[in-house]
Design a protein around this motif. Structure first.
Motif, short mmCIF file in Angstrom:
data_model
loop_
_atom_site.label_atom_id
_atom_site.label_comp_id
_atom_site.label_asym_id
_atom_site.label_seq_id
_atom_site.Cartn_x
_atom_site.Cartn_y
_atom_site.Cartn_z
N LEU A 59 -1.95 3.90 2.86
CA LEU A 59 -2.60 2.65 3.30
C LEU A 59 -3.12 2.80 4.71
N GLN A 70 5.66 -2.99 0.99
CA GLN A 70 4.34 -3.05 1.64
C GLN A 70 3.23 -3.19 0.60
N GLU A 73 2.83 -6.86 -0.29
CA GLU A 73 2.10 -7.59 0.75
C GLU A 73 0.60 -7.32 0.66
N ASN A 74 0.26 -6.03 0.42
CA ASN A 74 -1.14 -5.67 0.36
C ASN A 74 -1.80 -6.06 -0.97
N LYS A 77 -3.06 -9.48 -0.56
CA LYS A 77 -4.36 -9.56 0.14
C LYS A 77 -5.44 -9.15 -0.86
N THR A 80 -7.31 -5.10 -1.80
CA THR A 80 -6.80 -3.99 -0.98
C THR A 80 -6.70 -2.74 -1.86
#
Lengths: 165, 158
Positions: A59, A70, A73-74, A77, A80
């Motif tokens: 990432l 992680q 979380e991405n 978004k 991503t």
């Protein structure tokens, strides 16, 4: 007449005693239902350990591989992607499925009939992030959830895993 | 009436006998459950001791696999007070094979620290993340965690 009354009293006494014994026995049996907390502990440990698992998704920077926490979380978004172009949500999906399949063997003839993993984002309202389902989940189940705070936006990611038996 | 009373007493006697039998078997199950729970908790707590824990405080289930490997040579010194018959760290995913030693690490599956008897019952298990610093070509390293399991059996546990 007197003898008949005695028989009735005796019969009622036996019925009352049998009923009391049954109520007592059923009550005690129900109180002794197995505690599932240790088994849920197993799911909790799995969720903790899998969140730290390092994926093969870089990432942002080369050689900066994201762990599953992680990736969630991405994935939340929009659009991503890893450096190699794969969508983060897809990498989370395939990696988590592999971890689940290595930990619980799922099948209609096996002890574990299926699983449901849901990841939601909870802030002012609840948003669905990702959902993984395998097998059938109609019978008994054990479930546990893991919370991970989103430091940027103040919400919380909730990962819930339900193992169906 | 006398017959009814006798019947009640006999019935009561049978119920009490049945109840005691069921209860005694429950006590045996409870003892086994407690022992299993204790071993399970011990397995998880073991992974969180300074001897094994990964240096990242945010990960409660992370074990330093290299520390575990090095402890193979010092197990009598560090592990004797745990009273264990069996203690193994195993990588579940990605799939690997073979016992770990300094030559095969990290491309190996199991780190056997204690294996004292042929029969150690059913070991208690706990999921963990086996972490290490993986080297990168450009120099430096990054944290790499794999899914693992710790299996432990307490001395005398059957």
């Amino acid at each position: 007449m007197r003898k008949g009354q005695d028989e009735i009293v005796g019969f009622v006494a036996v019925v009352v005693v049998v009923a009391l014994a049954l109520v007592f026995f059923i009550g005690f049996s129900l109180r002794n239902t197995p505690d599932e907390s240790t088994e849920s502990q197993e799911i909790k440990q799995f969720l903790e350990s899998s969140a730290a698992f390092t994926s093969n998704c870089e990432l942002g920077l080369r050689d900066k591989y994201a762990n599953l926490e992680q990736l969630i979380e991405n994935c939340h978004k929009a659009q991503t992607r890893c450096l190699d172009g794969r969508p983060v949500c897809q990498v989370y999906d395939t990696t988590m499925r592999s971890l689940l399949e290595k930990s619980w063997s799922v099948g209609s003839e096996k002890a574990v009939k299926g699983y449901i993993l849901n990841v939601t984002y909870e802030a002012t309202q609840t948003e669905k992030v990702i959902s993984l389902v395998n097998g059938s989940c109609t019978g008994n189940f054990r479930a546990e959830e893991r919370l991970s705070p989103d430091s940027l936006r103040g919400g919380t990611f909730v990962t819930t895993l339900k193992i169906c038996t | 009436m006398a017959f009814v009373l006798v019947a009640i007493f006999v019935f009561f006697g049978l119920v009490v006998l049945f109840f005691i039998t069921v209860n005694l078997s429950n006590v045996k199950d409870d003892v086994q459950d407690l022992s299993r729970e204790q071993a399970k908790e011990l397995a998880y707590q073991l992974a969180r001791t300074p001897e094994f824990i990964w240096h990242d405080d945010t990960c409660s289930s992370c074990v330093d696999s290299f520390k575990a490997l090095l402890l193979k040579d010092y197990k009598e010194l560090y592990l004797s007070y745990w009273n264990l018959d069996y203690l193994v760290f195993e990588t579940i995913y990605p799939e690997k094979v073979g016992e770990c030693n300094l030559q095969t690490y990290p491309n190996c599956k199991t780190i056997t620290l204690v294996n004292k008897t042929n029969y150690y019952g059913t070991p208690a298990t706990a999921y963990i993340a086996l972490c290490r610093d993986a080297k990168i070509d450009s120099g430096g390293s990054y944290q790499l965690c794999e899914l693992g399991i710790v299996r432990a059996s307490v001395r005398g546990d059957s």
